[in-house]
Motif scaffolding. Structure first.
Motif, short mmCIF file in Angstrom:
data_model
loop_
_atom_site.label_atom_id
_atom_site.label_comp_id
_atom_site.label_asym_id
_atom_site.label_seq_id
_atom_site.Cartn_x
_atom_site.Cartn_y
_atom_site.Cartn_z
N SER A 1 0.79 -1.22 0.06
CA SER A 1 -0.05 0.09 0.05
C SER A 1 0.88 1.44 -0.13
CB SER A 1 -1.01 -0.11 1.01
OG SER A 1 -1.81 1.12 1.26
N GLY A 2 0.64 2.09 -0.93
CA GLY A 2 1.37 3.22 -1.22
C GLY A 2 1.32 3.82 -2.57
N GLY A 3 0.94 5.15 -2.57
CA GLY A 3 0.89 5.82 -3.91
C GLY A 3 2.30 6.47 -4.35
N LYS A 4 2.36 7.18 -5.41
CA LYS A 4 3.40 7.81 -6.18
C LYS A 4 3.40 9.14 -5.33
CE LYS A 4 5.57 8.94 -10.69
NZ LYS A 4 5.57 10.68 -10.11
N GLY A 5 4.79 9.40 -4.75
CA GLY A 5 4.96 10.71 -4.16
C GLY A 5 5.53 11.78 -5.28
N PRO A 6 5.56 12.98 -5.01
CA PRO A 6 6.05 14.00 -6.09
C PRO A 6 7.35 13.73 -6.55
CG PRO A 6 5.77 14.99 -4.02
CD PRO A 6 5.29 13.71 -3.76
N ASP A 7 8.23 13.24 -5.64
CA ASP A 7 9.73 13.13 -5.85
C ASP A 7 9.94 11.34 -6.02
OD1 ASP A 7 8.90 12.36 -3.32
OD2 ASP A 7 11.10 12.89 -2.46
N GLU A 8 8.96 10.73 -6.44
CA GLU A 8 9.29 9.12 -6.57
C GLU A 8 9.05 8.81 -8.15
OE1 GLU A 8 8.14 7.87 -2.15
OE2 GLU A 8 6.56 7.66 -3.65
N ILE B 1 0.28 -11.28 -4.71
CA ILE B 1 0.46 -9.58 -4.30
C ILE B 1 -0.64 -8.85 -4.92
CG2 ILE B 1 2.09 -7.94 -4.30
CD1 ILE B 1 4.28 -9.66 -4.46
N LEU B 2 -1.16 -7.96 -4.21
CA LEU B 2 -2.19 -6.70 -4.66
C LEU B 2 -1.71 -5.57 -4.51
CD1 LEU B 2 -5.39 -8.42 -3.53
CD2 LEU B 2 -4.68 -8.64 -5.74
N LEU B 3 -1.84 -4.75 -5.26
CA LEU B 3 -1.18 -3.41 -5.21
C LEU B 3 -2.37 -2.42 -5.04
CD1 LEU B 3 1.01 -3.33 -8.61
CD2 LEU B 3 1.47 -4.02 -6.23
N GLU B 4 -2.25 -1.35 -4.05
CA GLU B 4 -2.83 -0.12 -3.66
C GLU B 4 -1.92 1.04 -3.96
OE1 GLU B 4 -4.04 2.94 -2.39
OE2 GLU B 4 -2.59 2.32 -0.91
N ASP B 5 -2.23 1.64 -5.05
CA ASP B 5 -1.11 2.53 -5.35
C ASP B 5 -1.70 4.00 -5.50
OD1 ASP B 5 -2.95 2.23 -7.61
OD2 ASP B 5 -1.17 1.55 -8.94
N ARG B 6 -2.78 4.39 -4.41
CA ARG B 6 -3.35 5.53 -4.72
C ARG B 6 -3.11 6.34 -3.29
NH1 ARG B 6 -9.03 6.34 -5.21
NH2 ARG B 6 -9.49 4.03 -4.11
N SER B 7 -2.81 5.64 -2.41
CA SER B 7 -2.80 6.42 -0.87
C SER B 7 -1.33 7.41 -0.70
CB SER B 7 -2.76 5.40 0.23
OG SER B 7 -1.51 4.54 -0.03
N ARG B 8 -1.69 8.27 0.06
CA ARG B 8 -0.78 9.45 0.30
C ARG B 8 -0.43 9.38 1.84
NH1 ARG B 8 -0.53 8.96 -4.45
NH2 ARG B 8 -0.39 10.31 -5.92
N THR B 9 -1.37 9.00 2.70
CA THR B 9 -1.47 8.98 4.09
C THR B 9 -1.59 7.54 4.57
OG1 THR B 9 -3.66 9.35 4.53
CG2 THR B 9 -2.22 11.27 4.22
N THR B 10 -1.40 7.34 6.04
CA THR B 10 -1.53 6.18 6.71
C THR B 10 -2.99 5.72 6.69
OG1 THR B 10 0.24 6.26 8.09
CG2 THR B 10 -1.28 4.74 8.72
N ALA B 11 -3.94 6.86 6.83
CA ALA B 11 -5.23 6.82 6.87
C ALA B 11 -5.80 6.21 5.61
CB ALA B 11 -6.21 7.98 7.29
#
Length: 335
Positions: free
Chosen positions: A205-212, A234-244
């Motif tokens: 779980s984790g999206g793409k940051g501005p410097d990534e 493996i499943l991908l969650e690639d939209r999140s920006r915060t832990t919530a």
């Protein structure tokens, strides 16, 4: 002794009920720590120190009177030294200064206390008492958080349909050591569940940051595949920006696949209990397990997590602190 024992039983009973309803609550620690305190008080009250001799009584009295201040002084020195280590290894950021600032604040409070006594400065003494009441309340909450979070990390979890790994940021597009620790722990949990006959999936779980250059979840998945985890698990969650958002978006993926799912969320040990609190808020059905963190990093990180939890509950904590702060004008008025 009877009063202490009764209070210990009441607090322990409240803890047992609250824990049975949901492990992921700070109030579990708020019930547990007083239960331990009153239980210890009851045991000490029941002991007949006269039967052990005068020297045993002297040792106990010394421990009660002197050991507390000595432990506080040792803690202050430790926090300052740890803060210096954090600055050297992690750089000058506010989050890395927390242990240093707390240690210096403890030393400064003690110095001002001595100054108030020597100069018989009542106004300063009243201010220190007020600050002490607020600090006492915050310290009690911190003790509840620390004790229960350590216990929470050791609660066994044997069933899960998913293992969700929380992202923590990439370094030059690669998985840094902190995130690698989470992924290694997730792989261990995944393999343990499979060894018990389960068929879990891992969610990165984790999206793409501005410097990534790539979404964090994609780099995490590649790390797991290289470590031997089958790609089709493996499943991908690639939209999140915060832990919530990690929790919220991953919950949707898991619920769509298994409506009554159970999961284990993997993060670093210092972040585990706060992540558990967020998981409850976001409706995630599962518990949190922690991965190892460098010893020098743990104190500042733990303080930072507690500050965030304290801030999130400002509607309760702020009024209590405001009431305690009224002690100073009251003391000055009666002086």
């Amino acid at each position: 002794m009877i009063v202490s024992f009764a209070l210990a039983l009441c607090c322990l009973g409240a803890f047992a009920v609250s824990f049975a309803r949901d492990r992921r609550r700070l109030r579990n620690g708020v019930f547990l720590v007083p239960a331990l305190f009153f239980g210890l008080s009851a045991v000490l009250d029941a002991m007949d120190f006269n039967a052990f001799g005068t020297w045993v009584k002297a040792v106990v009295v010394f421990a009660v009177i002197a050991l507390g201040p000595l432990c506080v002084a040792a803690l202050a020195v430790f926090l300052v030294l740890n803060g210096v280590t954090m600055l050297r290894r992690e750089g000058r950021r506010l989050g890395n200064l927390l242990s240093l600032l707390l240690g210096l604040a403890m030393i400064g409070y003690a110095v001002l206390g001595v100054l108030a006594l020597v100069l018989n400065w009542f106004a300063l003494f009243a201010t220190l008492i007020t600050v002490g009441l607020v600090v006492g309340y915050v310290s009690f909450l911190f003790a509840c958080y620390l004790v229960y979070s350590l216990i929470y990390l050791r609660i066994p979890n044997r069933r899960a349909d998913f293992v969700m790994v929380l992202g923590s940021g990439l370094l030059n597009g690669k998985v840094p050591p902190l995130l690698a620790s989470r992924l290694d722990r997730a792989r261990q949990v995944f393999e343990a569940l499979r060894a018990r006959g389960g068929a879990p999936m891992i969610i990165t779980s984790g999206g793409k940051g501005p410097d990534e250059p790539v979404p964090e979840s994609h780099a995490m998945a590649e790390y797991l595949v290289a470590a031997g985890v089958p790609r089709d698990r493996i499943l991908l969650e690639d939209r999140s920006r915060t832990t919530a958002e990690n929790m919220r978006f991953s919950d949707r993926i898991m619920r769509a696949a298994v409506p009554d799912y159970r999961c284990l969320v993997v993060t670093n040990n210092f972040h585990a209990f706060r992540a558990a609190l967020l998981a409850r808020v976001e409706g995630v059905s599962g518990e949190v397990v922690g991965s190892p963190t460098a010893a020098y990093y743990w104190p500042s990180a733990t303080i930072r997590e507690f500050v965030a939890i304290f801030r999130d509950r400002w509607k309760i904590n702020l009024p209590i602190c405001a009431v305690l702060a009224l002690a100073e004008p009251v003391l000055l008025a009666v002086s």
